[in-house]
Scaffold this motif. Structure first.
Motif, PDB file in Angstrom:
ATOM      1  N   VAL A  80      -1.635  -1.018  -8.977  1.00  0.00           N
ATOM      2  CA  VAL A  80      -3.067  -0.739  -9.082  1.00  0.00           C
ATOM      3  C   VAL A  80      -3.349   0.581  -8.370  1.00  0.00           C
ATOM      4  CG1 VAL A  80      -5.388  -1.561  -8.499  1.00  0.00           C
ATOM      5  CG2 VAL A  80      -3.596  -3.210  -9.140  1.00  0.00           C
ATOM      6  N   LEU A  81      -4.054   1.481  -9.035  1.00  0.00           N
ATOM      7  CA  LEU A  81      -4.312   2.814  -8.495  1.00  0.00           C
ATOM      8  C   LEU A  81      -5.772   2.948  -8.072  1.00  0.00           C
ATOM      9  CD1 LEU A  81      -3.406   5.783  -8.014  1.00  0.00           C
ATOM     10  CD2 LEU A  81      -4.032   6.243 -10.396  1.00  0.00           C
ATOM     11  N   HIS A  82      -5.979   3.532  -6.890  1.00  0.00           N
ATOM     12  CA  HIS A  82      -7.325   3.816  -6.390  1.00  0.00           C
ATOM     13  C   HIS A  82      -7.581   5.318  -6.476  1.00  0.00           C
ATOM     14  CE1 HIS A  82      -8.062  -0.245  -4.915  1.00  0.00           C
ATOM     15  NE2 HIS A  82      -6.800  -0.249  -4.519  1.00  0.00           N
ATOM     16  N   ALA A  83      -8.607   5.677  -7.264  1.00  0.00           N
ATOM     17  CA  ALA A  83      -8.951   7.087  -7.444  1.00  0.00           C
ATOM     18  C   ALA A  83     -10.419   7.353  -7.168  1.00  0.00           C
ATOM     19  CB  ALA A  83      -8.609   7.524  -8.866  1.00  0.00           C
ATOM     20  N   ALA A  84     -11.131   6.327  -6.703  1.00  0.00           N
ATOM     21  CA  ALA A  84     -12.554   6.441  -6.347  1.00  0.00           C
ATOM     22  C   ALA A  84     -12.711   5.942  -4.920  1.00  0.00           C
ATOM     23  CB  ALA A  84     -13.402   5.620  -7.325  1.00  0.00           C
ATOM     24  N   PRO A  85     -13.857   6.180  -4.283  1.00  0.00           N
ATOM     25  CA  PRO A  85     -14.014   5.780  -2.883  1.00  0.00           C
ATOM     26  C   PRO A  85     -13.763   4.301  -2.639  1.00  0.00           C
ATOM     27  CG  PRO A  85     -15.781   7.265  -3.515  1.00  0.00           C
ATOM     28  CD  PRO A  85     -15.037   6.945  -4.779  1.00  0.00           C
ATOM     29  N   MET A  86     -12.913   4.014  -1.673  1.00  0.00           N
ATOM     30  CA  MET A  86     -12.568   2.625  -1.357  1.00  0.00           C
ATOM     31  C   MET A  86     -13.595   1.970  -0.440  1.00  0.00           C
ATOM     32  SD  MET A  86      -8.440   3.060  -0.996  1.00  0.00           S
ATOM     33  CE  MET A  86      -8.123   1.328  -0.701  1.00  0.00           C
ATOM     34  N   LEU A  96       0.833  -1.193   0.000  1.00  0.00           N
ATOM     35  CA  LEU A  96       0.000   0.000   0.000  1.00  0.00           C
ATOM     36  C   LEU A  96       0.870   1.245   0.000  1.00  0.00           C
ATOM     37  CD1 LEU A  96      -2.361  -1.222   2.878  1.00  0.00           C
ATOM     38  CD2 LEU A  96      -2.751  -1.504   0.423  1.00  0.00           C
ATOM     39  N   ILE A  97       0.612   2.152  -0.925  1.00  0.00           N
ATOM     40  CA  ILE A  97       1.353   3.410  -1.011  1.00  0.00           C
ATOM     41  C   ILE A  97       0.356   4.552  -0.999  1.00  0.00           C
ATOM     42  CG2 ILE A  97       2.883   4.828  -2.424  1.00  0.00           C
ATOM     43  CD1 ILE A  97       4.044   2.262  -3.609  1.00  0.00           C
ATOM     44  N   HIS A  98       0.582   5.507  -0.083  1.00  0.00           N
ATOM     45  CA  HIS A  98      -0.294   6.674   0.014  1.00  0.00           C
ATOM     46  C   HIS A  98       0.594   7.875   0.315  1.00  0.00           C
ATOM     47  CE1 HIS A  98      -3.663   9.016   2.194  1.00  0.00           C
ATOM     48  NE2 HIS A  98      -3.830   9.141   0.897  1.00  0.00           N
ATOM     49  N   LEU A 102      -9.574  -6.246  -3.410  1.00  0.00           N
ATOM     50  CA  LEU A 102      -9.524  -7.636  -2.941  1.00  0.00           C
ATOM     51  C   LEU A 102      -8.772  -8.542  -3.913  1.00  0.00           C
ATOM     52  CD1 LEU A 102     -13.197  -7.939  -1.589  1.00  0.00           C
ATOM     53  CD2 LEU A 102     -11.160  -7.157  -0.368  1.00  0.00           C
ATOM     54  N   PRO A 103      -9.102  -8.570  -5.211  1.00  0.00           N
ATOM     55  CA  PRO A 103      -8.294  -9.373  -6.130  1.00  0.00           C
ATOM     56  C   PRO A 103      -6.866  -8.859  -6.273  1.00  0.00           C
ATOM     57  CG  PRO A 103      -9.981  -8.154  -7.329  1.00  0.00           C
ATOM     58  CD  PRO A 103     -10.307  -8.047  -5.884  1.00  0.00           C
ATOM     59  N   ALA A 104      -6.663  -7.556  -6.101  1.00  0.00           N
ATOM     60  CA  ALA A 104      -5.290  -7.016  -6.171  1.00  0.00           C
ATOM     61  C   ALA A 104      -4.439  -7.578  -5.036  1.00  0.00           C
ATOM     62  CB  ALA A 104      -5.327  -5.497  -6.128  1.00  0.00           C
ATOM     63  N   THR A 112       0.833  -4.096  -5.978  1.00  0.00           N
ATOM     64  CA  THR A 112       1.124  -2.872  -5.230  1.00  0.00           C
ATOM     65  C   THR A 112      -0.018  -1.894  -5.474  1.00  0.00           C
ATOM     66  OG1 THR A 112       3.520  -3.133  -5.364  1.00  0.00           O
ATOM     67  CG2 THR A 112       2.680  -0.900  -5.025  1.00  0.00           C
ATOM     68  N   GLN A 113      -0.634  -1.424  -4.393  1.00  0.00           N
ATOM     69  CA  GLN A 113      -1.786  -0.546  -4.543  1.00  0.00           C
ATOM     70  C   GLN A 113      -1.435   0.868  -4.106  1.00  0.00           C
ATOM     71  OE1 GLN A 113      -5.697  -2.417  -4.114  1.00  0.00           O
ATOM     72  NE2 GLN A 113      -4.692  -3.931  -2.815  1.00  0.00           N
ATOM     73  N   VAL A 114      -1.622   1.796  -5.028  1.00  0.00           N
ATOM     74  CA  VAL A 114      -1.349   3.210  -4.793  1.00  0.00           C
ATOM     75  C   VAL A 114      -2.678   3.925  -4.596  1.00  0.00           C
ATOM     76  CG1 VAL A 114      -0.367   5.328  -5.744  1.00  0.00           C
ATOM     77  CG2 VAL A 114       0.765   3.123  -6.167  1.00  0.00           C
TER      78      VAL A 114
END
Length: 528
Positions: free
Chosen positions: A201-207, A20-22, A216-218, A224-226
């Motif tokens: 994998v990038l998250h840009a919408a509400p988690m 996880l990267i934030h 979950l599949p990531a 690696t989730q950013v």
């Protein structure tokens, strides 16, 4: 199998890899795993037992996934809450779910404090920063009380309550069990995008919603989730993050976010060559916008159609299939894809009789991805799952090849002069006008027609267009009864916390002063 097993495997196989990267924070898989087990152990220490509910209301950060997997490890049921809700709406979900614990960000402290009486059922509250009446989040990650391993669970044990957006009445909690979570993970990898170990994998919408579900599949694949900074969606920040981290997959976007990306896209300004998939869903996207998006960002778009009651995928369309249909100028590019591998779906009429291909009706679905019911709501469960099929509330049509064309929500259908009009169909035509940026079509009361088709339009910056122009444009493409009787122009359309246009909010103002919301109703004054 406890859903925590996916993180357990990833930590063993990729313990030193970034999970996880934030911003400047980087959490490796081994630390992520340890923090989740600590959360589980500390929740048990506080008296939580398997099956108890733990709610969170958090802006996007690694804390969301720590809480989710901590609940999985402890056999607890996680209750994500949309971070844009009013505190009293949060309190309703906490109370309805019977949550013993609430984890929240400091930005919600004042609102919660003002409505604290509504949270009286809570046993414990944790805040990411020091706050009156709440314990510090760090107490939950105290390693001294960590579990050594996840608790054993049954496949049918609940692990997640997904609360609907509440656009009609009070929100309902769709129950997910561990079997459903496993289906979500495997089905996403099999039918939509096969995430690879180490892929970014990038998250840009509400988690708390679609993006967090794609996490979950990531995690199962050790990706690696950013998590995008800032919290609000800013396309240029998205582009810069893709370039910086060589992002391969954007986890989930609503169509409104894709349109915003197009508005701010400058060819060559950012290196986006690492992209191989952008998943979108939550609402249909107009074909004209999809074509522009593929032209701008390449053949990377992956569509999914699902809902909280059948998470992530009822139907879907891979990036490759998007490109094939686009190259062939096939109208199925405007569909919601085909039924997924292990799901059954078809359309039914008002009496729940199956309809043949080509006939419009309500989409129904069954399979292991479908919820067993709503939390503490047997009446709504029986209605939604009657006959063993989940009734989605969406009006659609399957063609001979099993492609689903979504026409609208059943409750949004306009009946004008005895004719059924699906707003989605009219919107697809209006948005093709070069002066139109976005549109919402609703039925409004009409003394003659019962309901009149009405368009509410957002124009492109600087564009000039009249209501007469829009109606004439529709007349060139639609039957006369489908074209709008009138057009209003607005600067922006209201959207939910998940980016969906709030059609009912648009519609409501036109129905004020009427005794019902169907068939034109009757003016309240006329009843005096």
């Amino acid at each position: 199998m406890n859903s925590f097993a996916f993180l357990d495997k990833a930590a063993r196989q990729r313990g030193d890899a970034p999970a996880l990267i934030h911003g400047d924070e980087v959490v490796g898989y081994r630390d992520f795993h340890a923090r989740a087990l600590a959360i589980a152990g500390n929740l048990h220490r506080l008296g939580c037992k398997p099956g108890d509910r733990v709610a969170f209301c958090l802006a996007n950060s690694p804390r969301i996934l720590e809480v989710i997997y901590g609940c999985f490890a402890g056999g607890l049921v996680v209750v994500p809450i949309n971070a844009r809700l009013h505190p009293r709406e949060m309190a309703y979900i906490v109370a309805n779910s019977g949550a013993k614990v609430l984890v929240h960000g400091a930005e919600y402290q004042a609102g919660i404090a003002d409505a604290i009486d509504a949270f009286e059922g809570l046993a414990h509250r944790f805040c990411l920063e020091p706050a009156d009446g709440a314990s510090p989040y760090d107490d939950l990650t105290d390693a001294r009380y960590a579990l050594s391993s996840a608790v054993d669970v049954e496949a049918t044990d609940p692990c997640w309550l997904f609360y609907t957006s509440g656009t009609t009445g009070r929100p309902k909690g769709a129950i997910w069990n561990h079997r459903m979570v496993r289906c979500v993970v495997m089905n996403y990898l099999a039918d939509l995008h096969n995430i690879q170990p180490g892929e970014v994998v990038l998250h840009a919408a509400p988690m708390s919603h679609g993006s967090g579900i794609v996490a979950l599949p990531a995690i199962a694949r050790g990706a690696t989730q950013v998590i995008l900074e800032p919290a609000s969606f800013e396309p240029k920040s998205l582009f810069a993050t893709i370039e910086r981290h060589r992002v391969g997959h954007v986890a989930f976007l609503a169509p409104t976010q894709i349109i915003k990306m197009l508005d701010e896209f400058e060819p060559g300004a950012y290196d986006l060559s690492s992209l191989n998939a952008i998943t979108y869903g939550g609402a249909p996207i107009h074909v004209v916008h999809l074509r522009r998006a593929i032209a701008a960002f390449g053949p990377v778009f992956v569509q999914l159609f699902g809902q909280g009651e059948a998470p992530i995928t009822i139907t879907g369309m891979t990036a490759r299939r998007h490109q094939e249909l686009l190259d062939a100028d096939d109208p199925r590019i405007g569909s919601a894809g085909q039924i997924r591998t292990d799901v059954e779906a078809h359309c039914v009429d008002e009496d729940d009789n199956p309809l043949p291909p080509g006939e419009a009706g309500e989409v129904v679905v069954r399979g292991d991805v479908v919820m067993p019911g709503y939390w503490n709501n047997p009446e709504a469960s029986a209605e939604a799952l009657r006959g063993g099929w989940l009734h989605t509330g969406d009006i659609g049509m399957f063609d001979d090849a099993g492609y689903l064309f979504l026409l609208d929500r059943a409750k949004d259908m306009i009946i004008s002069g005895g004719n059924n009009v699906y707003p989605r169909e009219v919107e697809e035509i209006i948005v093709r006008h070069p002066a139109v940026a976005n549109v919402c079509v609703v039925g409004i009361p009409d003394p003659y027609w019962g309901e009149a088709v009405h368009a509410v339009v957002v124009t492109e910056p600087g564009a000039q267009v009249s209501a007469k122009d829009i109606i004439a444009h529709c007349a060139d493409h639609l039957a006369g009864y489908k074209k709008p009787k009138a057009v209003d122009f607005v600067k922006a359309l209201p959207v939910s916390g998940y980016g969906k246009i709030l059609r009912r909010e648009v519609r409501e103002k036109y129905w004020q002063g009427h005794d019902s919301r169907i068939g034109g109703g009757a003016p309240v004054e006329a009843q005096a």
